[in-house]
Design a protein around this motif. Sequence first.
Motif, PDB file in Angstrom:
ATOM      1  N   ASP A 148      27.421  33.643   9.528  1.00 44.98           N
ATOM      2  CA  ASP A 148      26.920  34.646  10.474  1.00 44.98           C
ATOM      3  C   ASP A 148      28.030  35.042  11.430  1.00 44.98           C
ATOM      4  N   SER A 149      28.210  36.333  11.611  1.00 45.61           N
ATOM      5  CA  SER A 149      29.239  36.833  12.517  1.00 45.61           C
ATOM      6  C   SER A 149      28.940  38.282  12.847  1.00 45.61           C
ATOM      7  N   ALA A 150      29.481  38.744  13.977  1.00 45.14           N
ATOM      8  CA  ALA A 150      29.342  40.151  14.351  1.00 45.14           C
ATOM      9  C   ALA A 150      30.310  41.048  13.599  1.00 45.14           C
ATOM     10  N   ILE A 151      31.263  40.441  12.850  1.00 46.25           N
ATOM     11  CA  ILE A 151      32.268  41.251  12.151  1.00 46.25           C
ATOM     12  C   ILE A 151      32.282  40.910  10.657  1.00 46.25           C
ATOM     13  N   HIS A 152      32.846  41.815   9.890  1.00 44.68           N
ATOM     14  CA  HIS A 152      33.114  41.609   8.462  1.00 44.68           C
ATOM     15  C   HIS A 152      34.399  42.379   8.190  1.00 44.68           C
ATOM     16  N   VAL A 153      35.523  41.685   8.135  1.00 42.04           N
ATOM     17  CA  VAL A 153      36.838  42.324   8.035  1.00 42.04           C
ATOM     18  C   VAL A 153      37.499  41.923   6.723  1.00 42.04           C
ATOM     19  N   ASP A 154      37.697  42.911   5.849  1.00 42.79           N
ATOM     20  CA  ASP A 154      38.288  42.679   4.532  1.00 42.79           C
ATOM     21  C   ASP A 154      39.806  42.750   4.590  1.00 42.79           C
ATOM     22  N   MET A 155      40.453  41.866   3.817  1.00 35.05           N
ATOM     23  CA  MET A 155      41.901  41.919   3.631  1.00 35.05           C
ATOM     24  C   MET A 155      42.206  41.703   2.152  1.00 35.05           C
ATOM     25  N   ILE A 156      43.279  42.340   1.671  1.00 33.57           N
ATOM     26  CA  ILE A 156      43.503  42.467   0.227  1.00 33.57           C
ATOM     27  C   ILE A 156      44.821  41.831  -0.178  1.00 33.57           C
ATOM     28  N   THR A 157      44.790  41.155  -1.342  1.00 35.16           N
ATOM     29  CA  THR A 157      46.018  40.642  -1.940  1.00 35.16           C
ATOM     30  C   THR A 157      46.177  41.214  -3.344  1.00 35.16           C
ATOM     31  N   ASP A 158      47.396  41.605  -3.672  1.00 29.08           N
ATOM     32  CA  ASP A 158      47.718  42.218  -4.965  1.00 29.08           C
ATOM     33  C   ASP A 158      47.915  41.116  -5.996  1.00 29.08           C
ATOM     34  N   MET A 159      47.119  41.151  -7.058  1.00 29.75           N
ATOM     35  CA  MET A 159      47.172  40.118  -8.100  1.00 29.75           C
ATOM     36  C   MET A 159      47.799  40.639  -9.385  1.00 29.75           C
ATOM     37  N   SER A 160      48.588  41.716  -9.300  1.00 32.83           N
ATOM     38  CA  SER A 160      49.087  42.360 -10.520  1.00 32.83           C
ATOM     39  C   SER A 160      50.307  41.669 -11.120  1.00 32.83           C
ATOM     40  N   GLU A 161      51.023  40.831 -10.341  1.00 31.06           N
ATOM     41  CA  GLU A 161      52.232  40.184 -10.844  1.00 31.06           C
ATOM     42  C   GLU A 161      52.296  38.728 -10.379  1.00 31.06           C
ATOM     43  N   ASP A 162      52.794  37.863 -11.266  1.00 30.70           N
ATOM     44  CA  ASP A 162      53.058  36.456 -10.931  1.00 30.70           C
ATOM     45  C   ASP A 162      51.878  35.826 -10.198  1.00 30.70           C
ATOM     46  N   SER A 163      50.699  35.965 -10.769  1.00 33.13           N
ATOM     47  CA  SER A 163      49.499  35.457 -10.111  1.00 33.13           C
ATOM     48  C   SER A 163      48.476  35.030 -11.150  1.00 33.13           C
ATOM     49  N   ARG A 164      47.523  34.268 -10.682  1.00 34.35           N
ATOM     50  CA  ARG A 164      46.392  33.920 -11.545  1.00 34.35           C
ATOM     51  C   ARG A 164      45.176  33.591 -10.680  1.00 34.35           C
ATOM     52  N   MET A 165      44.009  33.825 -11.272  1.00 36.27           N
ATOM     53  CA  MET A 165      42.745  33.427 -10.670  1.00 36.27           C
ATOM     54  C   MET A 165      42.035  32.500 -11.644  1.00 36.27           C
ATOM     55  N   GLU A 166      41.646  31.348 -11.146  1.00 32.26           N
ATOM     56  CA  GLU A 166      40.972  30.351 -11.969  1.00 32.26           C
ATOM     57  C   GLU A 166      39.538  30.169 -11.474  1.00 32.26           C
TER      58      GLU A 166
ATOM     59  N   ASP B 236      36.858  27.109 -12.040  1.00 33.68           N
ATOM     60  CA  ASP B 236      36.696  25.754 -12.579  1.00 33.68           C
ATOM     61  C   ASP B 236      37.845  25.370 -13.508  1.00 33.68           C
ATOM     62  N   GLY B 237      39.050  25.748 -13.106  1.00 31.83           N
ATOM     63  CA  GLY B 237      40.249  25.368 -13.849  1.00 31.83           C
ATOM     64  C   GLY B 237      40.613  26.266 -14.996  1.00 31.83           C
ATOM     65  N   GLU B 238      39.750  27.197 -15.372  1.00 29.58           N
ATOM     66  CA  GLU B 238      40.025  28.126 -16.463  1.00 29.58           C
ATOM     67  C   GLU B 238      40.579  29.438 -15.896  1.00 29.58           C
ATOM     68  N   VAL B 239      41.680  29.924 -16.453  1.00 32.90           N
ATOM     69  CA  VAL B 239      42.269  31.175 -15.979  1.00 32.90           C
ATOM     70  C   VAL B 239      41.419  32.342 -16.476  1.00 32.90           C
ATOM     71  N   VAL B 240      40.864  33.111 -15.524  1.00 34.22           N
ATOM     72  CA  VAL B 240      40.054  34.277 -15.885  1.00 34.22           C
ATOM     73  C   VAL B 240      40.799  35.582 -15.633  1.00 34.22           C
ATOM     74  N   GLN B 241      41.883  35.517 -14.846  1.00 32.61           N
ATOM     75  CA  GLN B 241      42.725  36.700 -14.647  1.00 32.61           C
ATOM     76  C   GLN B 241      44.162  36.238 -14.428  1.00 32.61           C
ATOM     77  N   ARG B 242      45.081  36.827 -15.188  1.00 34.52           N
ATOM     78  CA  ARG B 242      46.498  36.524 -15.011  1.00 34.52           C
ATOM     79  C   ARG B 242      47.275  37.826 -14.894  1.00 34.52           C
ATOM     80  N   ASN B 243      48.025  37.977 -13.820  1.00 37.42           N
ATOM     81  CA  ASN B 243      48.820  39.182 -13.581  1.00 37.42           C
ATOM     82  C   ASN B 243      47.972  40.456 -13.699  1.00 37.42           C
ATOM     83  N   GLY B 244      46.745  40.369 -13.197  1.00 40.21           N
ATOM     84  CA  GLY B 244      45.855  41.530 -13.166  1.00 40.21           C
ATOM     85  C   GLY B 244      45.055  41.770 -14.409  1.00 40.21           C
ATOM     86  N   THR B 245      45.287  41.008 -15.476  1.00 45.04           N
ATOM     87  CA  THR B 245      44.560  41.201 -16.730  1.00 45.04           C
ATOM     88  C   THR B 245      43.496  40.126 -16.885  1.00 45.04           C
ATOM     89  N   PHE B 246      42.260  40.550 -17.136  1.00 45.11           N
ATOM     90  CA  PHE B 246      41.167  39.602 -17.306  1.00 45.11           C
ATOM     91  C   PHE B 246      41.215  38.962 -18.689  1.00 45.11           C
TER      92      PHE B 246
END
Length: 362
Positions: free
Chosen positions: A329-347, A349-359
Amino acid sequence: MDERIRKHAETMVDWSAQVEAGDDVVVSVSEGAHELGVAVAEELGKRDANVVTLYSSDEMDRAFLRAHSEAFDEDPAHELALYENADSVLFLGGGRNTMATADVPSEKRQAKSRASQGVREARMDTDWVSTVHPTRSLAQQAGMAYEEYQAFVYDAVLRDWAELADEMAKMKTILDEGSEVRLVKEDTDLTMSIEGRTAVNSAASVAYDSHNLPSGEVFTAPHATEGEVFFDVPMTINSERVRNVHLTFEDGEVVDFSAGQNEAVIEEVLETDAGAKRLGELGIGMNRGIDRFTDSILFDEKMGDTVHLALGRAYSSNFSEGSEGEANDSAIHVDMITDMSEDSRMEVDGEVVQRNGTFSWE
């Protein structure tokens, strides 16, 4: 009138807001969105809706806030009643000056935000939808020629939303079945629990618990956040340009922060209230019709190859019935963005679901 404006209005009223005959609709029209307002009014008239129109102006907001004391009435009854009795609220953005409120003291902004929390919640309990009409001020902010910016906006808005909804359903399933998300890139190694949360397939329609047009993201409400994250996409927060924000989390809260430009703005956000130090949203951009950053959160956070995190309020749509009390709960909701298109991954439960922007399924 440009035929694209009419299609924009039709998409908003039919696909996004799902307006039906007899619905009570509030339409908030920004000073530069007159043409879209006219087109939306015509579409609402065709559907025999009941309409109240509001005029929205950042310059008027500036004048009011600068002249007012910090003793704002909490949730004024006349404003609260308007939204408590509305079925839908349509926000048509597009002002004349994207920095109109830059010189409003932060203390007044915070005080007004805190005093208006009940009004905001009443608006969000409706079938609300927010969009923007392409204006010259937004084109300038995006660094584009006006005609170029118009084409950009309509490429993002006028698309096959049902097809994109089917694509994004794959990510929703992964998040719904997952327990932990990890983001890894330069200056970023962040873990978040998503246990017990329900992801939203934000396909630009209230039928999908989605309220932005354009949309094109899948989002959930993380908790138990640990680690560090670097936001390398410039953004405007409280009418100030902010760059290269770095946040460090321990036990779910921000314990350290920095920014390459306008660090005081981040400090102001974090000091709003206790909930402002916690995350309310993890969003994954999947709208590949948005192909560049424009310094507009409405577009930038939906761009493919990006992930955004929001400090502050979580959305009740990410919680099952009866568990809404767990939402940050808060009076604000402030979004900030990170670029995942290069040298990155999203996991998840340990499984890579996006690498360098590709699912993983692409």
